[in-house]
Design a protein around this motif. Structure first.
Motif, short mmCIF file in Angstrom:
data_model
loop_
_atom_site.label_atom_id
_atom_site.label_comp_id
_atom_site.label_asym_id
_atom_site.label_seq_id
_atom_site.Cartn_x
_atom_site.Cartn_y
_atom_site.Cartn_z
N GLU A 267 7.41 -19.63 -52.38
CA GLU A 267 7.25 -18.24 -52.41
C GLU A 267 8.41 -17.56 -51.12
O GLU A 267 9.35 -18.44 -50.74
N HIS A 292 -1.19 -17.83 -57.00
CA HIS A 292 -0.84 -18.91 -55.48
C HIS A 292 0.47 -18.01 -55.26
O HIS A 292 0.54 -17.75 -53.85
N VAL A 295 -0.17 -14.52 -53.35
CA VAL A 295 -0.80 -13.97 -52.32
C VAL A 295 0.31 -15.06 -50.37
O VAL A 295 -0.16 -14.88 -49.74
N HIS A 296 1.14 -15.94 -51.32
CA HIS A 296 1.87 -16.14 -49.75
C HIS A 296 2.50 -15.32 -49.14
O HIS A 296 3.16 -15.65 -48.35
N ASN A 299 0.08 -14.97 -46.95
CA ASN A 299 -0.80 -15.67 -45.88
C ASN A 299 0.93 -17.13 -46.92
O ASN A 299 0.82 -18.29 -47.23
N SER A 325 -1.77 -22.62 -44.55
CA SER A 325 -0.75 -22.72 -45.45
C SER A 325 -0.82 -22.49 -47.12
O SER A 325 -0.11 -21.50 -47.33
N GLU A 326 -1.03 -23.66 -47.58
CA GLU A 326 -1.08 -24.09 -49.10
C GLU A 326 -2.44 -23.99 -49.30
O GLU A 326 -2.24 -23.03 -50.73
N THR A 329 -4.52 -20.17 -49.27
CA THR A 329 -3.42 -19.57 -50.54
C THR A 329 -4.67 -20.34 -52.09
O THR A 329 -4.04 -19.09 -52.56
#
Length: 596
Positions: A267, A292, A295-296, A299, A325-326, A329
Motif C-alpha cells: 500500500e 485490502h 483500504v490502506h 487505515n 493497521s493490517e 484493514t
C-alpha cells in the motif's frame, strides 16, 4: 595477566554515548531517474541527485533500510552501485560512515551532483525490478536523503526514458515536466512504473482512478472490465465507512507474471503495487487484494498508530498495533466487498470461517506480540497471524459496539473518529484514544477485559457468546484429513518452508526450514493453494509412503514421507434464522454499513 586485566578494565568501562550523525544542511534537492534500453541491459536505474550546500562540514547521505508497509529490513543500500559525487565537474572525496550512509567532503562547493545506479532485479513490491522494456521502483530504494535532518524537505523528480515509453506514478506533476512532493515521506511513498504498459482511467466515487498493468495485454478484455467493475463497486463503501475519499487521483499498479507464486500487494497513500500470478486474475482473491490495499489509503497511510508517526527509515519501527493497521484493514476489505455487491453474504461468512481456521491452526499468540514479532518472522506459523486474527478482532469489536449502542454506532464510527481526530491533527493515534473511542461508540461499555484477554492475551475468541449478538451462529463438525505440518510463504523461487511442526509428517520426512517445496507424492506444488489438492488426494491414504521433493541448496532432493491423517474440526459461521430482532438488525448493519 596484564592483558587479561586490561580486557577486564575495558569491558567494565562505560561506553561514551555517540551523538547521532547529522549531515551538513542541504537544499534545493532534485532527483533524476533514467531508465531506458541502455540501463535496462544492466537491470538498473540511473539516478542523479542534485542539491545546494547550505552549511559547512561533511554531507551525509543515507538510503532507507525498509519500506513502510513491508515490515522487514531490506537494506536497500546493498543495491546502490557506482556512487560518484562531483562539484563543478571535479570529483569529491567520500567514504562510508556506516553501511547505508555515504559521507561526502564538499570542499567548499556550493552545489553538488551525485550519480549512482540502483539495481532493479527483485520482483518484490518493496524493491525495484526491471525487464528490457519496463521497470518499477519505490522511492525508498532509490532516493538518498540527508542523514539526521528533518524529512520535511521538498524535492522534485525528473524521469528520462525512451520515446514512446510511459511513466505512471502517484507523485504530483509540477507542470514543467517534473514531479514533486512537499516532503520526503510523501516522495518515497509513490511507486513508479516506467516503460511499456497499459493504462486507463475512470472516475470512481467522484475521483479519478487509474489502472496501470504490465506486461501489455496481461489484463485485458473481460478480466479488465471485471476489474474495473469491482473497483467501481468497492470504493464508494470505503468512502462512506471512513467519511471521505482522501485522494484526487489513485493509481493501481499491477505486474502480472506467469511464474510468480501467488499474489501480494503493498500500500501507498494514493496508489498501491500488486504482483500476481496471471492465473489469479480469474480468482476470488483478486478483488480482495485490491480492496485490502485500497483500504490502506485510510487505515495506516492516514489512520496510523503513534509508534509509526513519523516513519523512521534507518531501523525497525516496531508497534503492537499491526493488528489494527493490517488486521482491521483486512476486515474492511471483506466488508466493502459485500457492501458493494462484489461478494455475497455467504462469501463474507466463508471468509470469516477461513480466518478462524487460520488462527486455530497455529500456536496461541497475543495480537500485540504478533504485531511486534513480524520484524523477525517467527518460524512457528504465527509470523503474519495478525492479519486474520486482527480481522476477526475487528468483527468482534464491531458486534460489541453495535450491541452496546443498540446498533446506533459501529466500528465505522471508531475509524472515522480516528481519521478526523488524530490524522487530521497530523499525528498518530494512541492506545488511550483507540480504546476510549471504542468504549464511547459502544455506549460506555468497558473493553479493558476484552483487551486483556484477546489483544494483549492469548485466550480463544468467544465466538459462542458474541456471534449470536449479530444473528450469527458458530457450527463445528469433525472430519479426518491428511496433514503435512508446515508453514509456507510464497517467494520468487517458489513455495518456501517457513516452519516445520515437530512430530509431523514433514518433520519425519526431513523437510527443513528454507526448503522450497516442489512435490508431495502426486501433488505438484506451484503456489500456496496446494494443500487442498493434497488433502483431497490422500484423504484415505493414512500410512502410505510418498516421495517428497524439495529444492535445497540449489539442487533437488527427494525425501520419503508417510501420509498422516488427523481429525480436524470444521467450523462454519452461519446466519441464525432464529436471531432476535436486535441481533438481525446488527447483522444487517454490519453487512450494509447502516446504523439505526
Amino acid at each position: 595477566m596484564r592483558s587479561a586485566l586490561a580486557l577486564a578494565f575495558l569491558a567494565a568501562a562505560p561506553l561514551a554515548a555517540q551523538a547521532p550523525a547529522v549531515s551538513a544542511p542541504v537544499g534545493g534537492i532534485r532527483y533524476e531517474v533514467r531508465f531506458d534500453a541502455a540501463t535496462a541491459k544492466e537491470r538498473s536505474l540511473a539516478v542523479t541527485m542534485r542539491f545546494d550546500v547550505k552549511g559547512s562540514g561533511p554531507i551525509l547521505l543515507s538510503l532507507p533500510a525498509w519500506t513502510p508497509g513491508a515490515y522487514e529490513i531490506s537494506d536497500f543500500a546493498k543495491k546502490l552501485l557506482r556512487f560518484t559525487p562531483t562539484a563543478d565537474g571535479r570529483a569529491l572525496a567520500w567514504d562510508k560512515l556506516d553501511y547505508d550512509t555515504w559521507r561526502i567532503q564538499p570542499a567548499g562547493a556550493k552545489a553538488v551532483e551525485v550519480t549512482y545506479l540502483v539495481r532493479a532485479d527483485s520482483l518484490d513490491n518493496a524493491q525495484a525490478w526491471s525487464q528490457p522494456d519496463f521497470a518499477f521502483f519505490n522511492g525508498t530504494t532509490a532516493f538518498l536523503y540527508p542523514e539526521g535532518r528533518c524529512c520535511a524537505f521538498a524535492a522534485s523528480v525528473t524521469f528520462r526514458t525512451e520515446a514512446g515509453w510511459q511513466v505512471a506514478t502517484g507523485m504530483r506533476a509540477t507542470g514543467d515536466g517534473r514531479f514533486g512532493e512537499a516532503n520526503y515521506h510523501d516522495l518515497v511513498d509513490m511507486p513508479t512504473f516506467i516503460g511499456r504498459f497499459d493504462i486507463d482511467s475512470q472516475q470512481v466515487a467522484g475521483k479519478w482512478l487509474r489502472l496501470a498493468t504490465y506486461p501489455q495485454g496481461v489484463l485485458a478484455g473481460a478480466q479488465r472490465s471485471g476489474t474495473w467493475e469491482s473497483l467501481s463497486r468497492m470504493v464508494p463503501p470505503m468512502g462512506k465507512a471512513f467519511g471521505e475519499v482522501p485522494w484526487e487521483t489513485y493509481t493501481v499498479l499491477v505486474v502480472g507474471d506467469t511464474a510468480y507464486p501467488g499474489a501480494s500487494g503493498l500500500e501507498h497513500q494514493n496508489s498501491h503495487l500488486d504482483i500476481i500470478n496471471t492465473r489469479g486474475f480469474a480468482s476470488d482473491f483478486w478483488p480482495s487484494l485490491l480492496a485490502h490495499e485500497i483500504v490502506h489509503a485510510w487505515n495506516v497511510k492516514r489512520i496510523r498508530p503513534a509508534d509509526l508517526f513519523p516513519y523512521r527509515y534507518e531501523r525497525p519501527q516496531q508497534t503492537p498495533w499491526l493488528w489494527v493497521s493490517e488486521g482491521i484493514t483486512d476486515y474492511y476489505a471483506d466488508l466493502v466487498l459485500v457492501r458493494g455487491g462484489v461478494t455475497t453474504t455467504q462469501q463474507f461468512l466463508e471468509a470469516t470461517t477461513e480466518k478462524i481456521g487460520s488462527v486455530d491452526a497455529v500456536p496461541p499468540v497475543a495480537l500485540e506480540d504478533a504485531s511486534l514479532e513480524t520484524w523477525i518472522r517467527p518460524v512457528d506459523g504465527t509470523a503474519l497471524i495478525y492479519y486474520p486474527k486482527g480481522s476477526l478482532a475487528g468483527l468482534l469489536l464491531d458486534i460489541l459496539i453495535r450491541d452496546g449502542s443498540d446498533n446506533r454506532r459501529g466500528l465505522d464510527d471508531v475509524m472515522r473518529a480516528l481519521y478526523t481526530g488524530a490524522w487530521k491533527k497530523g499525528r498518530g493515534f494512541t492506545a488511550d484514544e483507540w480504546w476510549k473511542s471504542v468504549s464511547q461508540m459502544a455506549g460506555g461499555r468497558s473493553f479493558a477485559e476484552f483487551n486483556a484477554k484477546y489483544i494483549d492475551g492469548r485466550e480463544p475468541y468467544p465466538w459462542e457468546s458474541v456471534l449470536p449478538l449479530a444473528g450469527l451462529r458458530y457450527r463445528a463438525d469433525s472430519i479426518r484429513e491428511a496433514r503435512i505440518g508446515i508453514q509456507v510463504q510464497p517467494g520468487e523461487d517458489g513455495v518456501r518452508i517457513m516452519g516445520v511442526q515437530p512430530g509431523s509428517m514433514a518433520a519425519d520426512a526431513g523437510i527443513e526450514q528454507g526448503d522450497v517445496l516442489l512435490r508431495l507424492g502426486e501433488v505438484e506444488v506451484k503456489d500456496p493453494t496446494f494443500g487442498g489438492a493434497y488433502r483431497q488426494r490422500y484423504a484415505t491414504a493414512d500410512g502410505t509412503e510418498i516421495p517428497v521433493v524439495v529444492r535445497r541448496g540449489g539442487r533437488e532432493v527427494t525425501l520419503k514421507g508417510t501420509v498422516r491423517t488427523a481429525v480436524r474440526v470444521v467450523r462454519q459461521v452461519v446466519s441464525d434464522q432464529g436471531a432476535t430482532p436486535k441481533a438481525a438488525r446488527i447483522r444487517e448493519g454490519i453487512l450494509s454499513g447502516r446504523t439505526d
